[in-house]
Design an enzyme around this catalytic site. Structure first.
Site, PDB file in Angstrom:
ATOM      1  N   HIS A  41       0.975  -1.130  -0.110  1.00  9.65           N
ATOM      2  CA  HIS A  41      -0.102   0.104   0.002  1.00  9.65           C
ATOM      3  C   HIS A  41       0.811   1.254  -0.031  1.00  9.65           C
ATOM      4  O   HIS A  41       1.615   1.355   1.148  1.00  9.65           O
ATOM      5  CB  HIS A  41      -0.980  -0.015   1.283  1.00  9.65           C
ATOM      6  N   CYS A  42       0.625   2.048  -1.002  1.00 10.16           N
ATOM      7  CA  CYS A  42       1.781   3.127  -1.172  1.00 10.16           C
ATOM      8  C   CYS A  42       0.869   4.505  -0.810  1.00 10.16           C
ATOM      9  O   CYS A  42      -0.100   5.017  -1.402  1.00 10.16           O
ATOM     10  CB  CYS A  42       2.074   3.551  -2.559  1.00 10.16           C
ATOM     11  N   PRO A  43       1.422   5.252   0.406  1.00 13.68           N
ATOM     12  CA  PRO A  43       0.861   6.367   0.697  1.00 13.68           C
ATOM     13  C   PRO A  43       0.853   7.473  -0.202  1.00 13.68           C
ATOM     14  O   PRO A  43       0.117   8.541  -0.200  1.00 13.68           O
ATOM     15  CB  PRO A  43       1.432   6.545   2.227  1.00 13.68           C
TER      16      PRO A  43
END
Length: 714
Positions: A133-135
């Site tokens: 999950h890439c912020p």
């Protein structure tokens, strides 16, 4: 604001992506505004074009990685979840290229995760080929958007490198103007680019290695295939080509569903029963027939809900408003309808309880016992080929006979055993109330019931009402159509057959022929009923036949029989217009002494002969003397005589008969069923002596088969 909405719109979720977008767009804008014009003049006009193309590529991949579906699996619905028990194992193992790969049960999405799938704790979804999950893009990186994320990293690294490099070049060309605005802004953009270059370049290099090895970030971090073989790798070149050049994966969420409406009719559901006609096809005793009857849904449900032990409900009254076609037919039987509907009809036997009452016509099918017995006799006028065939082919409504044909009794009508002794009083009271309704026209002369075409089939037609009621047994042919047939020529009766039942109308006609017209004040003589030997064995009947032959061989020289008195098939029913019938058991008659008077205990003979054939017993009155007046019968009402006959007051003539007299009466009618000759088919000729005239007032004892002794008055 709901909790779910508040969780979805958290500001913290959008801080990283907002910062990344601001730094990306802001730094690039400053680069194009302050640095690119000097580079286009001093270096080449292609520098700003190159940076613009790279920047657009970065923005495109950034947008795709941010807003594209990563490959989220939809959650299982409740009905799908029911198939998997909560006690199911946590892992399931599948084999991929010979290597065992575990699939873990996802408690949130309620299914086993496919290989390389993982549940994202931030997005709360299971993502196919989950990477991380890439912020910075505020999205999960999975199978569907990993390509754009990887290209974003590559393009961003190139863009940062270009911005930093071309900025450094501008500073080198303008060393004299370091205090100027353009040089200062360029140096600030270079600092920002340099700060983001290290992490972005490192992340890009990491993903280049993962793509080359065919792994995901999740697999690499968790060490899933550490020290083992990765079953999902296809080589460096194939892995890179798969990520960059393969077709996009399908989307599982938001797919348009085409709903198809399919009407399913399971076999265990019964169709609704409407108030229309129901076609019933029955097969009984090898005879098929299709019948139509109007039957409501409610009546069918009541029939199905009844048990075999429950008593049947009383027959309903006919609904004239519903069956409008029956009004004209009901006008012919108004008297008997009014007298019978006020009383309770006899109960239906249990074995016929579930048989629907069909009739010869659809209009009269819904009538109860009394009305259908009078309005649906049309089929009884059809003459069968022969009596023998009709005896072998029982009615298609009758109960099937289980006896082999070689062991059947020669008597007819044994499919329905009926005891006239036990039910005589009840049927007599019903029939006497109907007596006035039968007199619709002049009575015709009928010699024997066997001479008409309604001999056996008319009796079988009575069972179409669904039960053997007393009316249907005692009145097999009392319809208006039956009267019209009587006026025609009478065929010769078949040998060896006499119907065990006779209608009240036939009895009235025969009584009118037998007896002369009585005076208005004179009492009416009693006519006994015929004898049925259905329940006797063949040996007893044979012994009685031998005794009958002896009686015929020695006729008395005295009284001669009148022409109209030779019929032995007469059954005197209460509706015949003469003596009422009161039945008593043979035990009561045997226990009654001779000394008792008729007033003290009236004992009526159950069987007998016409007055001309009856022997003079000890208690029988003389022919010439009038019978003593014993009072009106309580069970029966008086009725009118046929046209032309003066009305007589009906009285109960009940002479005392001893058991010997009863045996005498039985002997006179011993050949009424299934014998070679019928003694009741036609009256004897003028020169022929009567068949069963008594010779004297004595009594003879005859020993039968099995040690049975019969007392016969001769």
């Amino acid at each position: 604001m709901p909790a779910e909405s508040a969780k979805r719109f958290k500001p913290s979720k959008y801080v990283p992506v907002s910062a990344a977008a601001i730094f990306l767009v802001g730094a690039t804008t400053l680069f194009f505004a302050f640095t690119c014009p000097g580079l286009s003049l001093s270096v080449s006009p292609a520098v700003p074009v190159y940076n613009a193309v790279v920047f657009l590529f970065v923005l495109a991949n950034f947008s795709m990685a941010t807003f594209m579906d990563p490959g989220v699996f939809p959650r299982a619905e409740e009905d799908e979840d029911k198939e998997d028990d909560f006690r199911a194992p946590l892992y399931k193992t599948v084999e991929i290229k010979g290597i065992q790969v575990r699939m873990k049960w996802c408690a949130t999405c309620r299914f086993y995760r496919p290989p390389r799938c993982s549940h994202c704790s931030v997005c709360d979804n299971c993502v196919e080929e989950f990477d991380h999950h890439c912020p910075w893009v505020n999205n999960c990186i999975g199978r569907r958007n990993y390509r754009y994320f990887f290209l974003f990293l590559l393009s961003l690294t190139a863009h940062i490198t270009g911005v930093f490099g071309f900025g450094l070049l501008y500073v080198l060309y303008h060393m004299e103007e370091l205090s100027g605005v353009r040089t200062a802004v360029t140096m600030a953009v270079m600092c920002v680019a340099g700060l983001f270059f290290i992490p972005v370049a490192g992340l890009t290099g990491f993903h280049v290695v993962l793509v080359a090895r065919g792994r995901t970030t999740n697999e690499q971090v968790t060490g899933k295939f550490r020290g083992g073989v990765n079953p999902f790798t296809n080589g460096c070149c194939n892995n890179v080509s798969r990520v960059l050049c393969s077709s996009p994966a399908p989307r599982y969420l938001g797919r348009p569903k085409k709903e198809k409406t399919i009407v399913i009719r399971p076999p265990f559901l019964r169709p609704e029963v409407s108030d229309g006609q129901i076609t019933v096809k029955i097969m009984d005793n090898g005879i098929q027939g299709e019948l139509r009857r109007t039957k409501s849904k409610g009546s069918l449900e009541v029939t199905e809900s009844q048990s075999a032990d429950a008593e049947p409900p009383p027959p309903p009254k006919p609904d004239l408003s519903r069956y409008t076609g029956l009004r004209t037919h009901l006008s012919l039987a108004t008297n008997e309808e009014s007298s019978l509907l006020g009383k309770d009809s006899p109960p239906t036997p249990t074995m016929y309880k579930y048989r629907p009452g069909y009739s010869s016509s659809s209009a009269s099918a819904a009538m109860p016992h009394s009305s259908s017995a009078k309005l649906s006799r049309g089929d009884s006028l059809k003459e069968p080929p022969s009596i023998a065939e009709s005896s072998r082919q029982p009615s298609y409504r009758s109960e099937p006979s289980l006896e082999p044909e070689s062991f059947r009794s020669p008597t007819l009508g044994k499919g329905f055993p009926f005891d006239p002794l036990s039910s005589g009083s009840r049927s007599s009271s019903l029939k006497s109330a109907q007596g006035t309704g039968f007199e619709l026209g002049p009575l015709q002369s009928i010699r024997s019931e066997g001479t008409t075409s309604t001999s056996y089939k008319s009796l079988a037609n009575q069972t179409r009402n669904g039960s053997l009621s007393y009316d249907s047994l005692l009145t097999p042919s009392d319809s208006p159509d039956f009267e019209s047939v009587q006026a025609g020529p009478e065929p010769e009766p078949p040998l060896g057959y006499t119907s065990p039942f006779l209608s009240a109308r036939l009895a009235q006609q025969r009584e009118a022929e037998r007896h002369p017209r009585l005076a208005p004040g004179g009492p009416a003589p009693r006519e006994p009923s015929p004898v049925r030997y259905d329940n006797l064995s063949r040996h007893i009947v044979a012994s009685l036949q031998e005794r009958e032959k002896l009686l015929r061989q020695s006729p008395p020289p005295g009284r001669e029989e009148e022409p109209g008195l030779g019929d032995s098939g007469v059954q005197c029913t209460p509706g015949s217009g003469h003596a009422p019938r009161t039945s008593s058991s043979s035990d009561d008659s045997k226990r009654s002494p001779l000394g008792k008077t008729p007033l003290a205990r009236p004992v009526a003979p159950r069987f007998g002969k016409p007055d001309g054939l009856r022997g003079r017993g000890l208690a029988s009155p003389e022919p010439g003397l009038p019978a003593p007046y014993l009072g009106r019968s309580v069970s029966y009402s008086s009725q009118k005589a046929p046209p032309g006959v003066p009305e007589t007051e009906e009285v109960a003539l009940q002479p005392l008969l001893t058991p010997k007299d009863e045996v005498q009466l039985k002997t006179a009618y011993s050949k009424s069923n299934g014998q070679p000759k019928s003694i009741g088919s036609a009256p004897p000729g003028p020169g022929q002596p009567p068949l069963s005239s008594p010779t004297r007032g004595g009594v003879k004892k005859v020993s039968g088969v099995g040690g049975t002794t019969y007392e016969i008055s001769v």
